[in-house]
Write an enzyme that holds these catalytic residues in place. Structure first.
Site, short mmCIF file in Angstrom:
data_model
loop_
_atom_site.label_atom_id
_atom_site.label_comp_id
_atom_site.label_asym_id
_atom_site.label_seq_id
_atom_site.Cartn_x
_atom_site.Cartn_y
_atom_site.Cartn_z
N HIS A 53 16.45 88.33 30.32
CA HIS A 53 16.00 88.69 31.66
C HIS A 53 16.61 87.78 32.72
CE1 HIS A 53 13.42 90.78 34.43
NE2 HIS A 53 12.83 89.67 34.82
N HIS A 99 10.30 96.11 37.41
CA HIS A 99 9.09 95.45 36.93
C HIS A 99 8.43 96.36 35.90
CE1 HIS A 99 6.77 91.82 38.65
NE2 HIS A 99 7.99 91.47 38.35
#
Length: 738
Positions: A53, A99
């Site tokens: 990430h 998200h």
């Protein structure tokens, strides 16, 4: 060593680093580089910085292939957001973020903090945010849990965006069963700035101060970066501690204070960065790495809202509404006073050093001391890739729609969640808060006026992941093309792209192939359109129990309209206008909405996409728009010609009477590179002369309630009022159904 933390030996023996996402090989590499065992905090910060990430260690070999420069690019990938020159010393700043994982666990907070995070990326560059767009994917609406996620995500986006005062102006929402366990929440933000206000995220200048501003640090979001770098298991307990909690009113204070600091003190600000994924750790270490410097932080100075926080927690917390500023030594008080006057924390927590070390102190003890360059450069992984087996099994035979009752087929199609109006969801979003929105949600693209000029910015998000499932490269090309058509439909010229690459596990060679081919396809069309990819986001591991989502590379695109008085809208404008189809219609049914509706799945080789046809069709629209010849323009995508015509009719509350020299099934074909436009009778001759043989006259706009469609095989009559009711109310009905 901090109380209750594992010793370096216990870290090694317990292998807790594997739980945090490091591999055995990576841990061994850290030991080799440090020439000792890393302690608990050091192991934690490597796990955060080396997560996919944050580091993109698995995707970067592919991402490097993106084309990201032309004469407009002022800032490409590598900073908080990309920046393009739009003339007159102004620049547009934009980026997309995802998200996804947090929004599955806590839909409201996951979506809300997605909005907050992307806005900080924009204003940290020195730009005033002017718009937010959303690209959302959910499971089917007959699933109770999906309804819960939809409600939470929509409320979260509205709750945060409306409160902070930034309009949510558009986006797109899709529904497919593959997203039931992995919803996608991609948020794009757009900002505007004077070019001389541009900031970068760097920590340079020996002795310059690291200033923490904004909210206090809590335990929310710890391990968020690692959480977003792993796939789900439905049997595992949801990790709610990895989801952040946002406060839009605090964000508004941080935004206003940051922009004021840039306006009034740009001469003493060296760098600014949002605390996003991996929190204080990522922002501070990346700023040092960009400048080739070191950083020394005193964690005792970090504002805390919870007691007893450890160095590990302080560094990896992803509490929201926090920024890092690097300020010239001796000039700190002006910045501190400015933020404190807004009731925000502002404190010096460290200094820039010249030793290239990332050093953390806590309670008079050095709790981490590692090389900045090593910490911020995770070992890259060139993973194997293989063409998915399903692609070889698809036949080139196009699906043939069942045309038993064409009228009923049209009405059923309009009720499909991916086709039906999303107004019942978008109505929760404030699209007019800054009073600059010229084209609101529901059109092909949003259009935002640039104050004190004749210009406007068009913006959109697009992707049809079903196409990518059938052919990743061609499907990605079509995603870029559709985004561009949406921009062009307003009269604007596409100028740049941000991407949101949502895929399954890259450790699966078939998924890695999909990612590689999608990037290649995006590049193919971006270069031809002269729209560089200047920013973006990668979200991998979108899998639950081994079931991956469709490859879903969201394309966010911005366009520039030099004269807003030439703007064109989706809606038919007046009765008597001539309706034209721009582009040719072919057998394009594999991966289509009608295939999914009639068979319950998609299959077959994807239909053709011709780059030259696409560019030519777009140029026709740009040329005739520039001559003010169009009263409306609408690109054709999901659902084909019939949906495009009806959407223009619904938007204008006008009927139409058309005749097409095609069989019924072609009403539903999804051939790309097409538009439906309307032209005043007095402009007909000029329009046809300019457009040439790429246009076909279909019929006229009418003032009555009746819609008449004549094909080579049928005469179809529809009621505008009844048909529009189905289109507008289907999603709300499905959401409210037991």
């Amino acid at each position: 060593m901090t109380t209750n933390e594992l010793s370096p030996e216990e870290v090694r023996d317990s292998k807790i680093y594997i739980e945090w996402g490091l591999t055995e090989q990576e841990y061994d590499l850290i030991v080799k580089e440090l020439k000792r065992l890393p302690n608990f905090t050091e192991t934690g910060i490597f796990s955060g910085m080396w997560s996919e990430h944050v580091s993109y260690k698995k995707s970067k070999p592919i991402l490097r292939k993106f084309w990201s420069s032309n004469e407009r690019v002022l800032q490409g990938p590598g900073e908080g957001a990309g920046i393009l020159d739009i003339g007159d010393n102004q620049a547009v700043v934009f980026k997309a973020e995802s998200h996804n994982h947090p929004s599955f666990v806590e839909p409201y907070e996951g979506a809300a903090t997605g909005v907050g995070g992307i806005l900080r990326d924009i204003f940290s560059m020195g730009a005033q945010p002017i718009a937010v767009l959303d690209s959302l994917r959910f499971g089917e609406l007959d699933n109770a849990h999906t309804k819960h996620i939809v409600d939470g995500v929509i409320a979260g986006i509205a709750g945060y965006g409306n409160a902070i005062g930034i309009p949510t102006v558009g986006g797109e929402i899709g529904f497919d069963g593959v997203y039931a366990g992995n919803p996608l929440v991609n948020v794009m933000a757009v900002g505007l700035m004077d070019q001389n206000a541009m900031q970068v995220g760097q920590a340079k200048g020996i002795g310059n101060s690291i200033i923490y501003v904004g909210a206090k640090t809590g335990r929310d979001g710890i391990n968020g970066a690692s959480f977003a770098s792993a796939e789900f298991s439905s049997a595992e307990k949801s990790d709610r501690s990895a989801v952040q909690v946002g406060d839009p009113f605090l964000e508004k204070l941080v935004m206003d204070a940051t922009l004021q600091a840039i306006r009034e003190h740009s001469d003493i600000i060296v760098g600014i960065q949002d605390m996003g994924a991996a929190g204080l750790l990522s922002s501070s270490s990346e700023m040092a790495a960009k400048a080739g410097m070191g950083i020394h932080l005193n964690l005792d100075m970090v504002p805390q809202r919870e007691t007893g926080m450890t160095p590990y927690e302080l560094m990896l917390s992803e509490s929201q509404e926090r920024m890092v500023l690097v300020v010239k030594k001796g000039e700190e008080q002006a910045i501190i006073d400015l933020f404190q006057s807004a009731d925000l924390d502002a404190v010096i927590i460290g200094q820039v050093t010249d030793d290239g070390r990332y050093r953390l102190n806590f309670k008079n003890e050095v709790v981490a001391d590692v090389p900045v360059d090593f910490l911020t450069h995770a070992p890259k992984q060139d993973l194997p890739m293989i063409e998915p087996a399903r692609l070889a099994n698809f036949t080139d035979e196009q699906f043939e729609p069942d045309m038993g009752n064409v009228k009923e087929t049209i009405l059923t199609l309009l009720a499909q969640p991916t086709i039906a109006s999303k107004a019942s969801l978008f109505r929760h979003f404030d699209s007019q808060v800054r009073a600059d929105t010229a084209i609101k949600p529901g059109g092909d693209a949003a259009l935002i006026r640039i104050r004190d000029t004749q210009k406007a910015l068009a913006m959109t998000t697009d992707v049809n992941a079903r196409y990518l499932y059938l052919n990743p490269r061609v499907g990605a090309k079509m995603a870029v093309a559709e985004a561009a058509r949406n921009i062009v439909s307003t009269g604007a010229k596409p100028i740049g792209i941000t991407d949101g690459l949502n895929f399954g596990s890259p450790d699966n060679p078939e998924v890695y192939y999909e990612l590689d081919q999608a990037v290649a396809g995006i590049n193919d069309v971006a270069k031809q359109l002269d729209t560089p990819i200047i920013s973006g986001n990668v979200s991998l591991y979108n899998e639950t129990d081994g079931q991956a989502i469709y490859p879903t590379p969201m394309i966010g695109m911005v366009g520039l309209l030099e004269d807003i008085t030439k703007a064109t809208r989706t809606a038919f404008q007046k009765a008597g206008d001539n309706i034209y189809l721009v582009g040719r219609t072919k057998d394009s049914f594999n991966g289509s909405e009608i295939q999914k509706m009639q068979t319950g799945h998609i299959a077959g080789q994807l239909f053709d996409f011709n780059d030259e046809d696409e560019l030519a069709a777009q140029q026709v629209i740009l040329d005739v728009t520039d001559q003010r010849l169009l009263n409306s323009a609408h690109d054709l995508s999901e659902g084909g010609l019939i949906v495009g015509l009806l959407e223009s009719a619904f938007a204008g509350n006008l009927g139409f009477d058309i005749s097409v020299d095609l069989a019924d099934k072609y009403l539903f074909s999804e051939t790309p590179s097409r538009f439906v436009v309307s032209v005043s009778p007095e402009n007909r001759t000029t329009f046809e002369s300019l457009a040439g043989d790429r246009v076909i006259k279909l019929g006229v706009v009418t003032a009555d309630d009746t819609i008449n469609i004549t094909t080579t095989t049928s005469d179809i009559q529809l009621s505008l009022i009844e048909t529009k009711k189905i289109y507008q109310e289907s999603i709300a009905w499905k959401l409210n159904a037991e």
